[in-house]
Design an enzyme around this catalytic site. Sequence first.
Site, mmCIF file in Angstrom:
data_model
loop_
_atom_site.group_PDB
_atom_site.id
_atom_site.type_symbol
_atom_site.label_atom_id
_atom_site.label_comp_id
_atom_site.label_asym_id
_atom_site.label_seq_id
_atom_site.Cartn_x
_atom_site.Cartn_y
_atom_site.Cartn_z
ATOM 1 C CB CYS A 100 6.476 46.845 47.583
ATOM 2 S SG CYS A 100 7.039 48.529 47.236
ATOM 3 N N GLY A 145 12.913 46.220 49.599
ATOM 4 C CA GLY A 145 11.768 45.474 49.088
ATOM 5 C C GLY A 145 10.993 44.874 50.251
ATOM 6 C CE LYS A 146 9.296 43.479 55.579
ATOM 7 N NZ LYS A 146 10.568 43.533 56.305
ATOM 8 N N GLY A 147 7.559 41.825 50.962
ATOM 9 C CA GLY A 147 6.473 41.035 50.393
ATOM 10 C C GLY A 147 5.546 40.559 51.481
#
Length: 455
Positions: A100, A145-147
């Site tokens: 994201c 952001g993050k994954g």
Amino acid sequence: MDPRLLAPIPTDGALVSPEEKLAAAQTHTPNLGMTAPTPEGKGPPSLAEMAHQQYVRATHHVSLEPWVVEHLSHPMRTTIASVPVRMDDGQVKVFTGYRCQYSNALGPTKGGIRYHQDVTLDEVIALAAWMNWKCAIAGLPYGGGKGGVVVDPTRLSIGELERITRRYTVEMINVFGPESDIPAPDVNTTSEMMGWIYDTYSMIKGGAAAGVVTGKPLALGGSLGRTESTGRGVVETIEAAVKHKGKRMQDMTACVQGFGKVGYYSARFLAERGAKVVGVSDVSAQLYNKNGIDVEDLFAFARKNKGLIKGYGKAQEISDILTSECDILVPAALENQITSRNAANVRASIVGEGANGPTTVKADEILHKNGVFVIPDVVANSGGVVVSYFEWVQNQQHYPWTEKEVNDRLGVIMERSFRNTVKIAESKSVDMRTAAYVLALERCGEAVKARGLFP
Ligand code: NAD
């Protein structure tokens, strides 16, 4: 943020097998299905609900135009990828990977990648939103952001982990980039894996794109001071809070929940700066000694004990570290730890949030009413992303800094974030978390407005 995007993957509440969970994750479409928020008392709220409530609460204290508030309540882009990997036994398994990018109003998006069997899309979006506000508060030229990859890494060989990481990187090849989205380690991901991301990205794009990922090994352009940066930052803000209250670290006792990357370094720096660490816990035990725990001695014990503190003889086991007698409490393990059930029993006067989301919205209200001074996660634990930013700057300039330069600059930013948040809390008579969000929303909102809408 739009609750439809944050709805948990629907389940019937019954026990769900890993296969069903994976199937649900793969078929989850963000815009479908709105679930009602979980009232506290009937189970802790989801991270997404928490992030949403915190955002909405702060919007009442900023004078942004409605379209800007609406704009910032939606994640900019979420990518879902299938990650097929050949396992050691020759079979192919397909994992689900998320990324994201919450907002790029302030710059490229930045945030870790988590490997865990319980990773969900709404968790990834909530964590990306928190990263977004965290970067804005610290004054970094980044969005959040993050994954995540839905996988239990403890069941995989190192070769399987490498193939997952490289294939996930290929699936995200047009998302990642030094000027677009820069990942980093998070739960269960390591600097070695960041090295594989760097290598895979560079092999495909050409060149040596060190700035595509941070938290790398030193040999690949990682930064000195990165490993301990989050704990160091937590303690910088705690020390600022102690001074703000007119007290001295030497007169403070502290309890730390969690003895991992954040917890251990928080405990170590608290002790180094004069506080007496009286309580430490991890997944195996909660320990307390009113005369103080020698943090390095405990760390040495844990190293010989599979990383766990259970069995350490120089402190006694207790049942609840969060409500133990101390001046400073550092939750540095998990989310949803201080809730409406135990917040009234917290005895510390300062809480420095090392973990992401350790305090629920209801608990926040109780702590505030009781005069507990909370340094929220988006301020307290931003040291990691600050030093990640330093790593990226060093990579872009091909000019490594000394450890002292890294630590000194980190100290300046942490102290400034703390001071700016206190100023807003006092001028608007709001709690520290709301103040931090106000600061973030003002900065992001100004950038959104200045950029305008394309086309
Ligand atoms: P970690 O895996 O290194 O450590 C987690 C610690 O929590 C371990 O000691 C574990 O035993 C303990 N723990 C697990 N369950 C527990 C329980 N029920 N009770 C008490 N302790 C328990 O993880 P970390 O990197 O230290 O991250 C901890 C938190 O900090 C997470 O919320 C993470 O998102 C957040 N955070 C980490 C960083 C970073 O740079 N590592 C940065 C910002 C925020």
